[in-house]
Motif scaffolding. Structure first.
Motif, PDB file in Angstrom:
ATOM      1  N   PHE A 141     -60.604 -35.507 -48.895  1.00  0.00           N
ATOM      2  CA  PHE A 141     -59.726 -36.258 -49.787  1.00  0.00           C
ATOM      3  C   PHE A 141     -58.488 -35.443 -50.137  1.00  0.00           C
ATOM      4  N   PHE A 142     -58.678 -34.158 -50.493  1.00  0.00           N
ATOM      5  CA  PHE A 142     -57.550 -33.368 -50.971  1.00  0.00           C
ATOM      6  C   PHE A 142     -56.657 -32.844 -49.858  1.00  0.00           C
ATOM      7  N   VAL A 143     -57.100 -32.919 -48.619  1.00  0.00           N
ATOM      8  CA  VAL A 143     -56.205 -32.618 -47.500  1.00  0.00           C
ATOM      9  C   VAL A 143     -55.124 -33.696 -47.426  1.00  0.00           C
ATOM     10  N   VAL A 144     -55.535 -34.953 -47.520  1.00  0.00           N
ATOM     11  CA  VAL A 144     -54.576 -36.067 -47.503  1.00  0.00           C
ATOM     12  C   VAL A 144     -53.699 -36.012 -48.758  1.00  0.00           C
ATOM     13  N   HIS A 145     -54.323 -35.727 -49.893  1.00  0.00           N
ATOM     14  CA  HIS A 145     -53.586 -35.634 -51.157  1.00  0.00           C
ATOM     15  C   HIS A 145     -52.504 -34.553 -51.070  1.00  0.00           C
ATOM     16  N   THR A 146     -52.837 -33.421 -50.455  1.00  0.00           N
ATOM     17  CA  THR A 146     -51.880 -32.322 -50.335  1.00  0.00           C
ATOM     18  C   THR A 146     -50.730 -32.690 -49.405  1.00  0.00           C
ATOM     19  N   LEU A 147     -51.039 -33.360 -48.305  1.00  0.00           N
ATOM     20  CA  LEU A 147     -49.977 -33.810 -47.397  1.00  0.00           C
ATOM     21  C   LEU A 147     -49.014 -34.756 -48.127  1.00  0.00           C
ATOM     22  N   ALA A 148     -49.568 -35.647 -48.947  1.00  0.00           N
ATOM     23  CA  ALA A 148     -48.736 -36.580 -49.710  1.00  0.00           C
ATOM     24  C   ALA A 148     -47.822 -35.822 -50.674  1.00  0.00           C
ATOM     25  N   SER A 149     -48.394 -34.865 -51.393  1.00  0.00           N
ATOM     26  CA  SER A 149     -47.609 -34.100 -52.371  1.00  0.00           C
ATOM     27  C   SER A 149     -46.540 -33.258 -51.685  1.00  0.00           C
ATOM     28  N   LEU A 150     -46.886 -32.665 -50.550  1.00  0.00           N
ATOM     29  CA  LEU A 150     -45.923 -31.846 -49.805  1.00  0.00           C
ATOM     30  C   LEU A 150     -44.733 -32.674 -49.332  1.00  0.00           C
ATOM     31  N   SER A 151     -44.991 -33.934 -48.969  1.00  0.00           N
ATOM     32  CA  SER A 151     -43.922 -34.766 -48.407  1.00  0.00           C
ATOM     33  C   SER A 151     -42.817 -35.036 -49.420  1.00  0.00           C
ATOM     34  N   THR A 152     -43.156 -35.059 -50.701  1.00  0.00           N
ATOM     35  CA  THR A 152     -42.124 -35.259 -51.718  1.00  0.00           C
ATOM     36  C   THR A 152     -41.605 -33.937 -52.283  1.00  0.00           C
ATOM     37  N   ALA A 153     -42.432 -32.879 -52.208  1.00  0.00           N
ATOM     38  CA  ALA A 153     -42.002 -31.570 -52.729  1.00  0.00           C
ATOM     39  C   ALA A 153     -41.028 -30.878 -51.780  1.00  0.00           C
ATOM     40  N   ASN A 154     -41.193 -31.112 -50.485  1.00  0.00           N
ATOM     41  CA  ASN A 154     -40.321 -30.477 -49.490  1.00  0.00           C
ATOM     42  C   ASN A 154     -39.988 -31.504 -48.412  1.00  0.00           C
ATOM     43  N   VAL A 155     -39.077 -32.397 -48.736  1.00  0.00           N
ATOM     44  CA  VAL A 155     -38.742 -33.515 -47.842  1.00  0.00           C
ATOM     45  C   VAL A 155     -38.251 -33.016 -46.488  1.00  0.00           C
ATOM     46  N   TYR A 156     -37.274 -32.104 -46.495  1.00  0.00           N
ATOM     47  CA  TYR A 156     -36.692 -31.651 -45.234  1.00  0.00           C
ATOM     48  C   TYR A 156     -37.683 -30.868 -44.382  1.00  0.00           C
ATOM     49  N   GLY A 157     -38.631 -30.195 -45.033  1.00  0.00           N
ATOM     50  CA  GLY A 157     -39.629 -29.450 -44.283  1.00  0.00           C
ATOM     51  C   GLY A 157     -40.719 -30.338 -43.708  1.00  0.00           C
ATOM     52  N   MET A 158     -41.076 -31.411 -44.429  1.00  0.00           N
ATOM     53  CA  MET A 158     -42.219 -32.228 -44.026  1.00  0.00           C
ATOM     54  C   MET A 158     -41.892 -33.365 -43.064  1.00  0.00           C
ATOM     55  N   VAL A 159     -40.734 -33.978 -43.186  1.00  0.00           N
ATOM     56  CA  VAL A 159     -40.442 -35.154 -42.366  1.00  0.00           C
ATOM     57  C   VAL A 159     -40.596 -34.888 -40.865  1.00  0.00           C
ATOM     58  N   PRO A 160     -40.176 -33.729 -40.352  1.00  0.00           N
ATOM     59  CA  PRO A 160     -40.394 -33.480 -38.914  1.00  0.00           C
ATOM     60  C   PRO A 160     -41.869 -33.526 -38.494  1.00  0.00           C
ATOM     61  N   PHE A 161     -42.792 -33.306 -39.421  1.00  0.00           N
ATOM     62  CA  PHE A 161     -44.218 -33.362 -39.100  1.00  0.00           C
ATOM     63  C   PHE A 161     -44.789 -34.784 -39.183  1.00  0.00           C
ATOM     64  N   LEU A 162     -44.047 -35.711 -39.810  1.00  0.00           N
ATOM     65  CA  LEU A 162     -44.646 -36.995 -40.180  1.00  0.00           C
ATOM     66  C   LEU A 162     -44.933 -37.920 -39.002  1.00  0.00           C
ATOM     67  N   THR A 163     -44.174 -37.822 -37.928  1.00  0.00           N
ATOM     68  CA  THR A 163     -44.472 -38.661 -36.767  1.00  0.00           C
ATOM     69  C   THR A 163     -45.876 -38.359 -36.260  1.00  0.00           C
ATOM     70  N   ALA A 164     -46.184 -37.074 -36.114  1.00  0.00           N
ATOM     71  CA  ALA A 164     -47.517 -36.678 -35.635  1.00  0.00           C
ATOM     72  C   ALA A 164     -48.591 -37.012 -36.666  1.00  0.00           C
ATOM     73  N   ILE A 165     -48.283 -36.770 -37.936  1.00  0.00           N
ATOM     74  CA  ILE A 165     -49.265 -37.041 -38.999  1.00  0.00           C
ATOM     75  C   ILE A 165     -49.607 -38.535 -39.048  1.00  0.00           C
TER      76      ILE A 165
END
Length: 613
Positions: A141-165
């Motif tokens: 559960f908290f793996v998904v929760h952490t990915l969600a939180s990271l996506s808003t905390a570091n937008v420019y860092g996370m978006v490149p990973f989102l296609t694969a995610i």
């Protein structure tokens, strides 16, 4: 402070962090953080070592340490080196997923530590997290929760990973059976969509400006299909609200043809939720996003939904607003935003709907409708340019309403109109006259409140004071109102029914007249034949009489004298010089004295007269 001493001090604080006394725990935790701000490496290493060695440490103690580490990382992120970051990331990941059960406080503390590190070390955090986010296996559960939180905390860092995610997550949605997992996936999809939209809106700052919306569209649509058609039907209200939140963000990323195809089902599906949920904010917010996405892409299908939308949105803004209910206020504002969005594409339909509602002689309906009109006048003024005469005409009926709550709202709409150049048009002077009539209301100060006191009551005094302020603001802050108000306001100086409005009217006229004299404006001189204005002798008589009783009528003496001085050229050229010398001392005299002072002087005079007799 030596490194050995710092380490020993850190361990002592960590050891004592789980004191029985809550206040002591807070003091020790704060001391540990302060030490960490100055010596981040040593303190973080000490925390890492302590948690690694004490695998059976009680949860509350572990949580205190993890929260302290998060605070230190946030404050000193730029001082940390990669090897140390990797060590802390590995520890936080282990703490977060050690138990397969969901233990919110402990796992949330570890997740927040990972997110804090991900603000700088995103690649290292993602390398660790993705090991626990594998295809075909339902993640913690908290793996998904952490990915969600990271996506808003570091937008420019996370978006490149989102296609694969997203590609990995999509098959997992069908595997989720528990409500908690469905909910966390839904929240994550909403956060991912929000982050993608922010990234795309700021491509000039993005590390990869070639990213396009269609890179995510197919996965987002496939996810939407499950959320809307399956999970939104779930009996659990909390899950439905998570779904409707996510759908609002996802609508922007769906392929245009798919969104257009879905609108006939999507909009009624969202609107239907109003009947199921007493709290409406999340529904209205999601609806606003869907409407915005539809209007932005030039939807044609949306037109078939307009009547249904208006019939449900209008009561949202007509409902009595509880200002102590934060969510109710937010819902009200979102409903107004929905009207703004619809007005961009369907101005004619919307204005016709609102003007029709103004004809309904009902307090709540009129107040709600006027609220929407005011909002639209302020938010999309340019789009309403051609509708100004129609709106002015539609307002006439409401000005006859005797309800003070309605009149208050009418006054606010008139104020908005003035700021957007409505009142220069035919019918504008009627709006000004309405304001003056409210300024002329007779009020008794200190009237006792009735037993059945309405907290939203609008007394004559409330209404009068508000309209006094509106007239003053229109006079002094809206430049184009000068030619509307001068010399029109002179019409209200002599009629008896406006006697109680003389103070604010004279203040406005004195201000406008003085300004026109300073700029040598031709508009200062009056054409008595063209306008129904008071003759010079009538103006002189009224102002002289009210100046003789300066403290009556809310202190109208000083404003009347100011207007008398300004209007001297209008009254007679020969009085200009005399009044310029005589009136200012009178004004100064009245400004430094009160009514009681004058009454006392009169008493002294009468007393001396009696003695002399």
């Amino acid at each position: 402070m030596g490194s050995n001493y710092t380490e020993a001090f850190s361990v002592a604080l960590i050891d004592a962090a789980f004191d029985k006394d809550e206040s002591v725990r807070q003091e020790i935790s704060q001391a540990l953080r302060e030490l960490g701000y100055h010596h981040p490496r040593q303190v973080l290493l000490a925390c890492h070592s302590y948690l690694s060695k004490h695998s059976k440490l009680v949860q509350v103690h572990r949580i205190i340490i993890l929260h302290s580490m998060e605070a230190i990382v946030k404050e000193t992120i730029n001082q940390l080196d990669q090897p140390l970051a990797r060590m802390v990331i590995s520890l936080a990941s282990e703490e977060m997923t050690r138990s397969k059960e969901v233990l919110p406080e402990w796992q949330e503390a570890a997740s927040k530590l990972l997110v804090a590190l991900g603000c700088r070390f995103i690649n290292e955090v993602m390398e660790e997290i993705l090991q626990k986010f594998q295809p075909g296996v339902l993640p913690h559960f908290f793996v998904v929760h952490t990915l969600a939180s990271l996506s808003t905390a570091n937008v420019y860092g996370m978006v490149p990973f989102l296609t694969a995610i997203l590609g990995t997550m999509l098959p997992m949605l069908g595997m989720a059976k528990q409500e908690a997992m469905k909910s966390v996936f839904t929240v994550a999809l909403g956060h991912f969509s929000e982050s993608i939209l922010e990234y795309l809106a700021n491509l000039d700052k993005a590390p990869d400006p070639t990213v396009r919306k269609d890179a995510f569209s197919s996965e987002i649509y496939a996810s939407y299909d499950i959320l809307f058609n399956v999970w939104l039907q779930h009996k659990e209200a909390k899950l439905r609200m998570s779904v409707v939140d996510a759908i609002g963000q996802m609508a922007y990323l769906m392929p245009h043809d798919k969104l257009e195809e879905q609108l006939p089902k999507l909009i009624p599906g969202v609107l239907h939720l109003y009947k199921k949920h007493p709290e409406h904010f999340h529904i209205t917010q999601s609806l606003c996003h869907v409407l915005d996405a539809a209007v932005s892409m030039g939807s044609r299908i949306l037109e078939t939904q307009i009547d249904n939308l208006l019939s449900i949105l209008h009561p949202q803004v007509c409902a009595p607003l509880d200002y102590t209910n934060h969510m109710a206020i937010k819902n009200h504002n979102e409903a107004l935003r929905c009207f703004t969005v619809l007005a961009r594409a369907y101005t004619d339909r919307l204005i016709a709907f609102l003007l029709q509602k103004l004809e309904v002689n009902n307090e709540r309906t009129r107040i709600g409708t006027l609220t929407v009109l005011k909002h639209l006048i302020n938010s999309i003024s340019s789009q309403l340019e051609s509708k100004k005469p129609l709106i002015l005409t539609g307002m006439k009926l409401t000005m006859q309403d005797s309800n003070n709550k309605v009149k208050r709202m009418v006054a606010q709409v008139i104020s908005a109109m003035a700021h957007h150049n409505y009142l220069e048009l035919e019918g504008g002077e009627l709006m000004v006259e309405f304001i003056i009539r409210q300024c002329a209301l007779a009020c008794e100060l200190g009237t006792p409140k009735p037993r059945s006191y309405d907290p939203d009551e609008v007394t004559d005094e409330n209404l009068r004071n508000m309209c006094d302020n509106i007239l003053n603001l229109l006079t002094t802050t809206v430049m184009k109102m000068e030619d509307v108000l001068w010399p029109f306001l002179l019409q209200f100086v002599t009629p008896v029914q406006y006697l109680n409005a003389l103070a604010p009217v004279c203040r406005s006229l004195a201000y406008l007249g003085a300004k026109k004299q300073q700029t040598n404006s031709k508009g200062f001189l009056l054409d008595y034949q063209e306008r129904d204005l008071p003759k010079p002798e009538a103006l002189l008589t009224r102002l002289m009489v009210v100046s003789s009783f300066p403290y009556r009528g809310r202190g109208r003496g000083v404003p009347a004298l100011r207007l008398l001085q300004v209007a001297a050229p209008i009254v007679h050229p020969r009085v200009v010089q005399i009044w310029a010398e005589e009136i200012p001392p009178l004004i100064r005299h009245l400004e430094v004295r009160t009514k009681d002072d004058c009454d006392k002087v009169q008493e002294d005079v009468i007393c001396r007269m009696d003695i002399s007799k």
